[in-house]
Structures are given as structure tokens and as C-alpha cells.
Design an enzyme around this catalytic site. Structure first.
Site, PDB file in Angstrom:
ATOM      1  N   LYS A 272     -13.310  30.934 -17.059  1.00 19.90           N
ATOM      2  CA  LYS A 272     -13.323  30.285 -15.744  1.00 19.90           C
ATOM      3  C   LYS A 272     -14.719  30.407 -15.146  1.00 19.90           C
ATOM      4  O   LYS A 272     -15.325  31.488 -15.243  1.00 19.90           O
ATOM      5  CB  LYS A 272     -12.336  30.979 -14.796  1.00 19.90           C
ATOM      6  CG  LYS A 272     -10.916  30.968 -15.286  1.00 19.90           C
ATOM      7  CD  LYS A 272     -10.009  31.776 -14.365  1.00 19.90           C
ATOM      8  CE  LYS A 272      -8.608  31.796 -14.933  1.00 19.90           C
ATOM      9  NZ  LYS A 272      -7.735  32.748 -14.244  1.00 19.90           N
TER      10      LYS A 272
ATOM     11  N   CYS B 199       6.829  -5.374 -32.396  1.00 20.65           N
ATOM     12  CA  CYS B 199       6.744  -4.463 -33.540  1.00 20.65           C
ATOM     13  C   CYS B 199       7.645  -3.271 -33.225  1.00 20.65           C
ATOM     14  O   CYS B 199       7.457  -2.591 -32.214  1.00 20.65           O
ATOM     15  CB  CYS B 199       5.306  -4.001 -33.744  1.00 20.65           C
ATOM     16  SG  CYS B 199       5.156  -2.692 -34.989  1.00 20.65           S
TER      17      CYS B 199
ATOM     18  N   LEU C  31      -4.134  24.312 -18.394  1.00 14.63           N
ATOM     19  CA  LEU C  31      -5.548  24.398 -18.758  1.00 14.63           C
ATOM     20  C   LEU C  31      -5.831  23.471 -19.918  1.00 14.63           C
ATOM     21  O   LEU C  31      -4.971  23.267 -20.777  1.00 14.63           O
ATOM     22  CB  LEU C  31      -5.882  25.828 -19.195  1.00 14.63           C
ATOM     23  CG  LEU C  31      -5.813  26.903 -18.122  1.00 14.63           C
ATOM     24  CD1 LEU C  31      -5.830  28.285 -18.769  1.00 14.63           C
ATOM     25  CD2 LEU C  31      -6.974  26.773 -17.155  1.00 14.63           C
TER      26      LEU C  31
ATOM     27  N   GLU D 149     -10.810  35.958 -19.572  1.00 21.51           N
ATOM     28  CA  GLU D 149      -9.540  36.680 -19.459  1.00 21.51           C
ATOM     29  C   GLU D 149      -8.624  36.373 -20.648  1.00 21.51           C
ATOM     30  O   GLU D 149      -8.552  35.220 -21.055  1.00 21.51           O
ATOM     31  CB  GLU D 149      -8.833  36.241 -18.159  1.00 21.51           C
ATOM     32  CG  GLU D 149      -9.711  36.415 -16.935  1.00 21.51           C
ATOM     33  CD  GLU D 149      -9.276  35.522 -15.758  1.00 21.51           C
ATOM     34  OE1 GLU D 149      -8.114  35.093 -15.728  1.00 21.51           O
ATOM     35  OE2 GLU D 149     -10.130  35.270 -14.896  1.00 21.51           O
TER      36      GLU D 149
ATOM     37  N   CYS E  53       1.038  -4.179 -41.300  1.00 20.14           N
ATOM     38  CA  CYS E  53       1.773  -3.145 -40.568  1.00 20.14           C
ATOM     39  C   CYS E  53       3.070  -2.824 -41.309  1.00 20.14           C
ATOM     40  O   CYS E  53       3.875  -3.727 -41.559  1.00 20.14           O
ATOM     41  CB  CYS E  53       2.061  -3.626 -39.153  1.00 20.14           C
ATOM     42  SG  CYS E  53       3.163  -2.512 -38.257  1.00 20.14           S
TER      43      CYS E  53
ATOM     44  N   LYS F 186      -8.508  28.693 -27.651  1.00 23.66           N
ATOM     45  CA  LYS F 186      -7.417  29.184 -28.481  1.00 23.66           C
ATOM     46  C   LYS F 186      -7.947  29.935 -29.700  1.00 23.66           C
ATOM     47  O   LYS F 186      -9.034  29.655 -30.179  1.00 23.66           O
ATOM     48  CB  LYS F 186      -6.560  28.001 -28.946  1.00 23.66           C
ATOM     49  CG  LYS F 186      -5.816  27.296 -27.821  1.00 23.66           C
ATOM     50  CD  LYS F 186      -4.846  28.238 -27.168  1.00 23.66           C
ATOM     51  CE  LYS F 186      -3.869  27.569 -26.240  1.00 23.66           C
ATOM     52  NZ  LYS F 186      -2.761  26.915 -26.858  1.00 23.66           N
TER      53      LYS F 186
ATOM     54  N   LYS G 204      -5.524  35.222 -22.658  1.00 23.45           N
ATOM     55  CA  LYS G 204      -4.468  34.276 -22.269  1.00 23.45           C
ATOM     56  C   LYS G 204      -3.147  34.791 -22.822  1.00 23.45           C
ATOM     57  O   LYS G 204      -2.830  34.597 -23.999  1.00 23.45           O
ATOM     58  CB  LYS G 204      -4.781  32.885 -22.817  1.00 23.45           C
ATOM     59  CG  LYS G 204      -3.803  31.832 -22.366  1.00 23.45           C
ATOM     60  CD  LYS G 204      -4.291  30.453 -22.738  1.00 23.45           C
ATOM     61  CE  LYS G 204      -3.367  29.368 -22.221  1.00 23.45           C
ATOM     62  NZ  LYS G 204      -2.061  29.358 -22.854  1.00 23.45           N
TER      63      LYS G 204
END
Ligand code: IVH
Length: 670
Positions: A283, A432, A84, A115, A401, A307, A117
């Protein structure tokens, strides 16, 4: 050599190879060296190549990827077990819903099934004629392991369904988990409840599984025959009636606003539940809408996992380190005084990019509040400026860099007319060191070539040892040298070798993705594969510098085309692809290539009614057709919606291309 003699020689060699393969993988006691094994295999391959008729039921290529007998039988899921997408903020949820509205091209309200998780291990149960026939683990989503006997020990899993309305064949999917109270009894043996569930499920002896009290909660279905209901909530009710356990906290809500309220309430009581839960799953309740929405390559468009918010802690920035990523992005990471957040010791926090540092005025020595959410690297929420020392200095971001010394740039985005927040190394690739290592890690990652045993740490190590500098080096490893390294045993070397061999069979889509070209993720790799169809066609486009052709692909824009052109114009990148082409067995996988729109190309102009372009496109693809973004003689149908572009219609008329109204188009699809 007479053909009879050759056949005898071939069979003898093949049997010898099979014998050694078994010693290798199943008995863990090889009797010949790796080099001799390879030599023998090569000789057989040579015979097969020159005498294809000689190949019987078994070819040497079937040998690749044999598995140790310790593992379970493999099972290819009839319908993939995807994951998901995750949402953390309200904004994530509204974006999720907006995408749904856009895809369906309307803003009609719909209900959500909500629902908990559960944080466990998913499993799939296939019932045929009301009997449990296969119990399979998720595995990598495509192929799982047959763990039927172990699953049968879980009392929540019904072995037989009595109801007459139970579909004649159906895969019921759900979560295997251990209740907190049961975990306490065995907590010395496992790190957390999730590990306990997965460890127990993977016991070779079902009697061992039985010793650990596992539970199962059903929440979705995979493959099935005969339609059985219209909505997810109806399905959950059916599950209960059929004898499965479902979550008693499952709910239905009419909109996100109410869902968010429920999320807050549920989050506060999560610690009182008797199982571990890491969020809620939302859902789209209507199964018909779910079907229309379909899937992206990783997850359904019709569901999201919301979450629970992460824990936070205060700590101090010790230094700021600049990491260079695969696409050259310079990412600042704060090394902080180690701090415990929700049971995990955190020593790094992401600072995102140069702009974020200046916006929040983050400095070395600052006291900061950090947050940890899911598996992602923790990030800084705020700086406590009252605790800042007087001599603290504004952080100055490096302009060269730190890995290769090349200059860095912030690119100008033509669409937003703004400079990018991210600073990038201007080195184009393997010149690099950090970019190169990250590219290699991407190449072997799960979604790309998926080489087990060659994880990120091993890539770092093999890079240091000069074993792997380019992707093609992976297939030329000297296993005798690896065997001598600390931490490598015979078995791990054989396993590594087996997974490298197995990874040689790769789809063109995955290979394009694995190259790690900027702006070319899995979805774009798919679009490109659908267009070029074979690696030789890709080479042709590159050779003739016809990068413009990519612009014909609906979904590929200037940004992607420029990135492809930049990548393939570099001789060193081309060499990688040429070398890989020699080594790999590249296949072009087609989904249902016999659909009714096979080899037909479509283009849209004007606004469609009640259906989005994305959905129309996905319908065409489901029926094996493809969509393009410009009118040419290769186009079969131009579909016109409201206010079509006149020049496109005129051009199509001139070229005698069939013009369809939306109605004709729907009719064609039936
Ligand atoms: S539906 C196509 N429903 O979450 C995805 N998954 O990240 C179908 N999970 O692998 C999954 N509770 O292990 C679904 N009510 C629920 C779930 C749930 C837990 C887990 C499952 C899945 C993972 C997805």
C-alpha cells in the site's frame, strides 16, 4: 369507484400480498401459486400507477427482494469494501507503480506499507464513542450482513477502546481467520481454514461461532470522523495501541526492489507461519497520496496484492478444445491428463491464443509443464520437446467458428500496426450459440445484474431447455416449469424469483456494462452514463446515428465508438435494449450531484504541472462536474496547461468560453 372504496380495496390487496410474501419467504410455505401471486401484485401496481396518492408508507415495490428470515440483517457500508488488484510478476508490480506515477504526474519516491495477505474473511467493525456498535461482513462490497454478536465472540476484537485519541466514529477493517493449529482440530467439518472462518461467522447462534477459535487482524479503515494519522504505518501502530491485533510481519519499504527481496524471503517461510497466507499487500504508505489516488470501480489505485507463485506440475495434452468467448474470441484450451497441483486436480490448461500455440509449438500429445496461480485457469509454461513422438503434427488452428460455422478473423490494430493475436468469430452476437451463452453469463454476473441463483451452470441448462435465449427472457421465466426440474425445490425457485425481481432495479451504468459490448467495461459504461444521463438520451443518439457524440467523452476513443456503433446498429441488439427498458427500472445514479462544479463541463489542453489529466478529471468528478474532449458551445471551461493546442484555444475564445490557467482551475476547486 369512490376514492374511499378504492383505498379500502387497495389496502386489502396489499395486506393479502404482504401475508403471502411472508409465507413465501419467511415460512417457506406458500399458500397461493406463483401466477396468482404475480396477478395480485400486478393489480396493486396498476392501482398505484393510476393513483399515486394512494401510496402510503408501504408500496408494493418495497416488497421486491424480501429476504428469508434465516439471513442476517443487511447493512450498507458507508465506504464500499472493495477488493485489491492482483500482481503475479515483477512486471505487474512495476506497471502498478508506473500507473501511480502517471496518475500523480511525478516520479517522486514514496514508501510502501507491506503486509501479509491473510487468506480469511474480511469484516468491518464500527465504533461509535469508543464502543463496538456494528460488526458487518463484506457481503458484495456494498451491502454486508450484520454479524455483530458473532464477531463479539472473537477475543481479538476489542469491545471498548479506552484511549482518548480514538476517533469518535470509525470503521476498523480486518481479516477474520482461523490459525492452522486450530483448524486441524475441526478439519473434518470444513474444506479449508477459510471456509471454517466464513462458516463459523455465518452461524445464526453466536454460541456456535464461539465454539470455533477465530482470530482477527486489523489492517485498514473505512468511514471515520476526525482525521487521526498521516500514514498507513502510523495507523497500524495506532491500532496496536488501541488494543487491536496487527500482523507482526508488517513492514515499511522505500522501493519495489527491496519489496521483491522481502517477498521472496517471506514466500519461502510461508508454510512455517501459523496462518494461511496467499501473498503480500503493498500500500502507498502516505494517506494523503492514497486519497489523491482514489479508486477505480473495483479496487484502490494505491494498493496491490502480490500473490505467491503458484505450484507447477508436468502432464500430457490429450486434446485441444476451442472455446468461444463473449466477444467471439477463439480460445484454445488443452485438455490434459488430470494432475494434482497444490491440492487441486487440474484437467484443463489455457493456451491463450493461436499465436501462443505457434510460438511455443504446442501439439496434441505433448508433455508440458503447467502452472496454477490463484483462481485463474492454469497455463502452459513450457513444452518438453525431448518427449515428443516422431509422428506428432503441428497443430492447425481452426479458421471457422466451431460453434456457429461463421468465418473468423484476426483484426488489424491500427495503432500497433499489427494483426491481433486473437482470432474471432465474425458473428455479431446472439446468432452464435457460444457467444450468446457467454453474453448471458456476463449479463447475470456479479458486476452486472448480479442475479443470485442464476449462475453460469444454470444459464447453460436454461439455454439448453430453451428457457433463456436472450437477456429479456430471464424476466419471463415460467417458474412452474423450473419447479419440475431435477435439483430445484420450492425454496430455490422462490429465491431465484426474488433475486430476478431485485435485479430489475438497475443503474444505467450496470445495464450498459451488462450488455457485454466489446471494449465497454465498467469504467467506459460509467463514462457513457455520465454523458447520456438517461436511457432515452441513449436511444436518441442511437436513433439519430450520432455515435460521434461518444467521441466527446474524455476517455472514449475511436475503438470504443466503433464498437458502440457496431453493437447498436444491429436490430437484434436494439430489440434487447428496448425490451429490457420495458421490463427494468433503470436509474441513473449520480455521485454527490450537488458538488460545487455541478453541471459544469471542462476540457484540458496542454500539459498540466504536478497533476495528471486523470487526477484532474477525477477531482472534477468528485465535485460533480464532467470533462469532455472537444470544444463546443456546451463547454463551460477550457483549462490550459503548457503548450496548449492553439486551434482549441482560438475556438474557445470565439465561442466565449471561459479560459482557465491551471492556477485558476485549482483555485476554483479550492
Ligand atoms: S486492504 C480496498 N490489507 O484481501 C481494499 N486487505 O482482495 C482494502 N486482505 O477483502 C483491503 N490482508 O480480505 C488489505 N493487509 C491487508 C489484507 C487484506 C488480507 C484481504 C481482504 C480483502 C482482500 C482484497
Amino acid at each position: 369507484m369512490s376514492s374511499n372504496k378504492l383505498k379500502k380495496k387497495y389496502i386489502l390487496k396489499l395486506n393479502t400480498l404482504k401475508k403471502h410474501n411472508k409465507l413465501y419467504f419467511e415460512k417457506n410455505s406458500p399458500k397461493i401459486s406463483d401466477a396468482d401471486f404475480d396477478k395480485l401484485k400486478k393489480e396493486i401496481l396498476e392501482i398505484e400507477k393510476n393513483n399515486p396518492n394512494i401510496i402510503g408508507k408501504f408500496s408494493v415495490s418495497n416488497l421486491v427482494g424480501s429476504k428469508p428470515s434465516k439471513s442476517f440483517d443487511k447493512y450498507t457500508h458507508k465506504v464500499q469494501m472493495l477488493s485489491l488488484s492482483n500482481g503475479f510478476s515483477e512486471e505487474d508490480l512495476f506497471n502498478f507503480e508506473k500507473k501511480i506515477f502517471n496518475f500523480l504526474n511525478n516520479k517522486k519516491k514514496f514508501y510502501y506499507s507491506v503486509e501479509p495477505k491473510i487468506d480469511g474473511i474480511s469484516a468491518s467493525l464500527t465504533y461509535i464513542n469508543n464502543q463496538l456498535v456494528y460488526g458487518v461482513s463484506r457481503g458484495d462490497g456494498k451491502v454486508g450482513e450484520v454479524i455483530t454478536e458473532n464477531l463479539k465472540t472473537i477475543k481479538d476484537i476489542p469491545l471498548k477502546i479506552k484511549d482518548r485519541d480514538f476517533p469518535s466514529e470509525i470503521e476498523i477493517r480486518g481479516e477474520v481467520f482461523i490459525k492452522k493449529a486450530n483448524f486441524i482440530k475441526i478439519k473434518d467439518k470444513f474444506a479449508n481454514p477459510r471456509n471454517a472462518a466464513s462458516g463459523s461467522l455465518r452461524q445464526k447462534d453466536p454460541n456456535e461461532t464461539k465454539k470455533i477459535p477465530l482470530n482477527f487482524i486489523a489492517y485498514t479503515f473505512g468511514y471515520f470522523k476526525n482525521n487521526f494519522c498521516k500514514s498507513q504505518s502510523e495507523f497500524l501502530d495506532q491500532l496496536k495501541k488501541w488494543g487491536f491485533k496487527t500482523n507482526k510481519d508488517n513492514k515499511i519499504f522505500p522501493n519495489l526492489k527491496e519489496i521483491i527481496k522481502f517477498h521472496q524471503q517471506f514466500e519461502s517461510k510461508r508454510f512455517n507461519l501459523d496462518y494461511d497466507v496467499d501473498g503480500l499487500v503493498y500500500k502507498v504508505n502516505d494517506l494523503n497520496l492514497q486519497e489523491r489516488l482514489g479508486f477505480t470501480s473495483n479496487s484502490p489505485r494505491w494498493a496491490i496484492a502480490h500473490k505467491f507463485s503458484a505450484d507447477t506440475a508436468n502432464t500430457k495434452i490429450l486434446t485441444i478444445e476451442i472455446q468461444v468467448g463473449r466477444t467471439g474470441a477463439l480460445t484454445p484450451v488443452a485438455k490434459v491428463e488430470p494432475v494434482n497441483i497444490g491440492g487441486v486436480i487440474v484437467a484443463n490448461a489455457s493456451l491463450h491464443n493461436e499465436d501462443e500455440i505457434s510460438r511455443k509449438d504446442i501439439r496434441v500429445g505433448d508433455v508440458i509443464k503447467i502452472e496454477r496461480a490463484g483462481d485463474v485457469i492454469p497455463h502452459v509454461i513450457e513444452v518438453d520437446k525431448s518427449k515428443r513422438s516422431k509422428d506428432s503434427k503441428i497443430y492447425s488452428f481452426p479458421i471457422i467458428c466451431p460453434s456457429c460455422g461463421s468465418s473468423t478473423v484476426k483484426e488489424f490494430n491500427k495503432t500497433t500496426k499489427k494483426y491481433d493475436a486473437v482470432r474471432r468469430c465474425t458473428n455479431d452476437g446472439f446468432g452464435c450459440e457460444r457467444i450468446a451463452v457467454e453474453k448471458l453469463k456476463h449479463f447475470i454476473s456479479k458486476e452486472a445484474l448480479n442475479i443470485d441463483g442464476l449462475g453460469k451452470k444454470v444459464i447453460e441448462k436454461f439455454w439448453e431447455l430453451n428457457f433463456i435465449k436472450k437477456p429479456q427472457d430471464i424476466f419471463k421465466l415460467d417458474y412452474n416449469k423450473i419447479k419440475k426440474l431435477e435439483g430445484w425445490g420450492e425454496l430455490s425457485v422462490y429465491n431465484l424469483r426474488a433475486s430476478i425481481e431485485k435485479s430489475k432495479n438497475v443503474t444505467l451504468q450496470k445495464l450498459i456494462y451488462a450488455l457485454g459490448i466489446r471494449h465497454i467495461g465498467m469504467e467506459n459504461a460509467k463514462l457513457i452514463t455520465d454523458k447520456v444521463k438517461s436511457i432515452s438520451n441513449l436511444f436518441k443518439i442511437i436513433k439519430e446515428k450520432k455515435f460521434n457524440e461518444f467521441l466527446n467523452i474524455d476517455g472514449i476513443g475511436e475503438t470504443q465508438m466503433n464498437s458502440l456503433e457496431k453493437y447498436f446498429s444491429l436490430q437484434s441488439n436494439l430489440k434487447i435494449l428496448y425490451d429490457l427498458n420495458e421490463i427494468l427500472h433503470i436509474e441513473v445514479k449520480k455521485i454527490d450531484s450537488n458538488g460545487k462544479l455541478k453541471e459544469k463541463s471542462f476540457m484540458f489542453t496542454g500539459k498540466l504541472d504536478g497533476i495528471s489529466r486523470a487526477e484532474a478529471k477525477s477531482l472534477i468528478e468528485k465535485n460533480s462536474g464532467n470533462t469532455v474532449s472537444s470544444v463546443s458551445k456546451n463547454l463551460d471551461y477550457l483549462v490550459i496547461g503548457e503548450n496548449p493546442t492553439k486551434s482549441k484555444v482560438d475556438k474557445a475564445k470565439n465561442l466565449n468560453i471561459k479560459i482557465l490557467t491551471q492556477k485558476d482551475f485549482i483555485k476554483l476547486l479550492n
